[in-house]
Design an enzyme around this catalytic site. Structure first.
Site, mmCIF file in Angstrom:
data_model
loop_
_atom_site.group_PDB
_atom_site.id
_atom_site.type_symbol
_atom_site.label_atom_id
_atom_site.label_comp_id
_atom_site.label_asym_id
_atom_site.label_seq_id
_atom_site.Cartn_x
_atom_site.Cartn_y
_atom_site.Cartn_z
ATOM 1 N N LYS A 47 0.816 -1.218 0.000
ATOM 2 C CA LYS A 47 0.000 0.000 0.000
ATOM 3 C C LYS A 47 0.848 1.265 0.000
ATOM 4 O O LYS A 47 0.577 2.191 -0.758
ATOM 5 C CB LYS A 47 -0.926 0.048 1.230
ATOM 6 N N ARG A 96 11.454 -6.924 4.834
ATOM 7 C CA ARG A 96 11.442 -5.512 5.216
ATOM 8 C C ARG A 96 12.040 -5.320 6.613
ATOM 9 O O ARG A 96 12.693 -4.310 6.882
ATOM 10 C CB ARG A 96 10.008 -4.962 5.172
ATOM 11 N N ARG A 155 11.962 -2.003 10.916
ATOM 12 C CA ARG A 155 10.721 -1.604 11.596
ATOM 13 C C ARG A 155 10.427 -2.567 12.731
ATOM 14 O O ARG A 155 10.367 -3.767 12.539
ATOM 15 C CB ARG A 155 9.560 -1.604 10.600
ATOM 16 N N ARG A 184 -0.304 -8.943 13.206
ATOM 17 C CA ARG A 184 -0.851 -7.903 12.328
ATOM 18 C C ARG A 184 -1.740 -8.502 11.242
ATOM 19 O O ARG A 184 -2.760 -7.924 10.879
ATOM 20 C CB ARG A 184 0.286 -7.080 11.717
ATOM 21 N N ARG A 228 -9.434 1.485 8.999
ATOM 22 C CA ARG A 228 -9.071 0.097 9.263
ATOM 23 C C ARG A 228 -10.095 -0.614 10.120
ATOM 24 O O ARG A 228 -9.923 -1.807 10.394
ATOM 25 C CB ARG A 228 -7.736 0.071 10.024
HETATM 26 P P1 ADP Z 1 1.044 -2.078 7.699
HETATM 27 O O1 ADP Z 1 -0.024 -1.747 6.697
HETATM 28 O O2 ADP Z 1 2.198 -2.785 7.083
HETATM 29 O O3 ADP Z 1 0.519 -2.737 8.928
HETATM 30 P P2 ADP Z 1 1.206 0.693 8.544
HETATM 31 O O4 ADP Z 1 2.402 1.541 8.430
HETATM 32 O O5 ADP Z 1 0.031 1.054 7.735
HETATM 33 O O6 ADP Z 1 1.717 -0.769 8.223
HETATM 34 O O7 ADP Z 1 0.739 0.633 10.072
HETATM 35 C C1 ADP Z 1 1.628 0.306 11.111
HETATM 36 C C2 ADP Z 1 0.900 0.320 12.457
HETATM 37 O O8 ADP Z 1 0.357 1.642 12.714
HETATM 38 C C3 ADP Z 1 -0.313 -0.602 12.571
HETATM 39 O O9 ADP Z 1 0.034 -1.923 12.886
HETATM 40 C C4 ADP Z 1 -1.095 0.086 13.706
HETATM 41 O O10 ADP Z 1 -0.556 -0.187 14.968
HETATM 42 C C5 ADP Z 1 -0.884 1.556 13.410
HETATM 43 N N1 ADP Z 1 -1.973 2.085 12.550
HETATM 44 C C6 ADP Z 1 -1.839 2.547 11.279
HETATM 45 N N2 ADP Z 1 -3.032 2.956 10.785
HETATM 46 C C7 ADP Z 1 -3.947 2.734 11.760
HETATM 47 C C8 ADP Z 1 -5.358 2.907 11.866
HETATM 48 N N3 ADP Z 1 -6.088 3.401 10.845
HETATM 49 N N4 ADP Z 1 -5.964 2.569 13.024
HETATM 50 C C9 ADP Z 1 -5.261 2.078 14.044
HETATM 51 N N5 ADP Z 1 -3.949 1.865 14.010
HETATM 52 C C10 ADP Z 1 -3.277 2.176 12.892
#
Ligand code: ADP
Length: 199
Positions: free
Chosen positions: A14, A128, A134, A145, A89
């Site tokens: 994404k 990654r 990360r 996740r 989400r």
């Molecule tokens: P990925 O899609 O690989 O999980 P992101 O960078 O989008 O990585 O998100 C990393 C973390 O940030 C998530 O696991 C969560 O803890 C937090 N996060 C991101 N977006 C949201 C959201 N919309 N609601 C709640 N937590 C979020």
């Protein structure tokens, strides 16, 4: 005008695709994960709260996330459209986003779903972890996740499909191929410029 959401499991690409599409459509890519990580790096209060959840592979509470997105969408650069990466989400976040947009007299124009199978996702995230370090890409956390995604975010696919907004795109293949598929899925919403412009 493009007001897009990019949906897909962790590791589906994404972030990469959001940036490319954003360059092509000339709108900001808004990544909640990036905003949280920037706050963690700067040691803000928001970052301290978020880190605890992120490191466990859990979602940051909706109250925190919704307020942050509301602020971000109110910035002038989002007035001409945006690509949301990582938000909404949860079904509660879907409702909140609906409200934010309704208050502005707008609505989403499309929701792009990137699909990929779990084995490939775990492989990418493990790579990654080595490349970017990360902390939420550690092995057990990656699995959490994926589970959280299936439980809380996968249902959004049906929600947006019911609204006629969903366009699903295969996330496997080269980065350029996936970008081309996304652009094709957008159809008339995407300008016909060459892919080289997407950076
Ligand atoms: P990925 O899609 O690989 O999980 P992101 O960078 O989008 O990585 O998100 C990393 C973390 O940030 C998530 O696991 C969560 O803890 C937090 N996060 C991101 N977006 C949201 C959201 N919309 N609601 C709640 N937590 C979020």
């Amino acid at each position: 005008m493009s007001r897009l959401v990019l949906l897909g499991p962790p590791g589906a690409g994404k972030g990469t695709q959001a940036k490319r599409l954003a360059a092509r459509l000339d709108v900001p890519a808004i990544s909640t994960g990036d905003i949280f990580r920037a706050n963690v790096a700067q040691g803000t209060e928001l970052g301290t709260t978020a880190k605890e959840y992120m490191d466990a592979g859990k979602y940051v509470p909706d109250t925190v996330t919704n307020a942050m997105v509301r602020d971000r969408l109110a910035q002038p650069d989002a007035a001409g459209g945006f690509i949301l990466d990582g938000y909404p989400r949860t079904t509660d976040q879907v409702r909140e986003l609906d409200d934010m947009l309704a208050e502005a007299g707008t609505a989403l124009t499309a929701v792009l779903e990137l699909t990929a199978d779990t084995d490939e996702l775990v492989r990418r995230l493990t790579l990654r972890a080595g490349a970017e370090g990360r902390s939420d890409d550690a092995e057990g956390v990656v699995r959490t996740r994926q589970e959280v995604y299936l439980e809380q975010t996968a249902p959004l696919v049906q929600v947006y499909s019911d609204r006629g907004l969903l366009r699903s795109v295969d996330g496997l293949g080269s980065i350029d191929d996936v970008t081309s598929r996304l652009v094709a899925a957008l159809g008339d919403d995407a300008p016909a410029a060459g892919l080289a412009d997407a950076g």
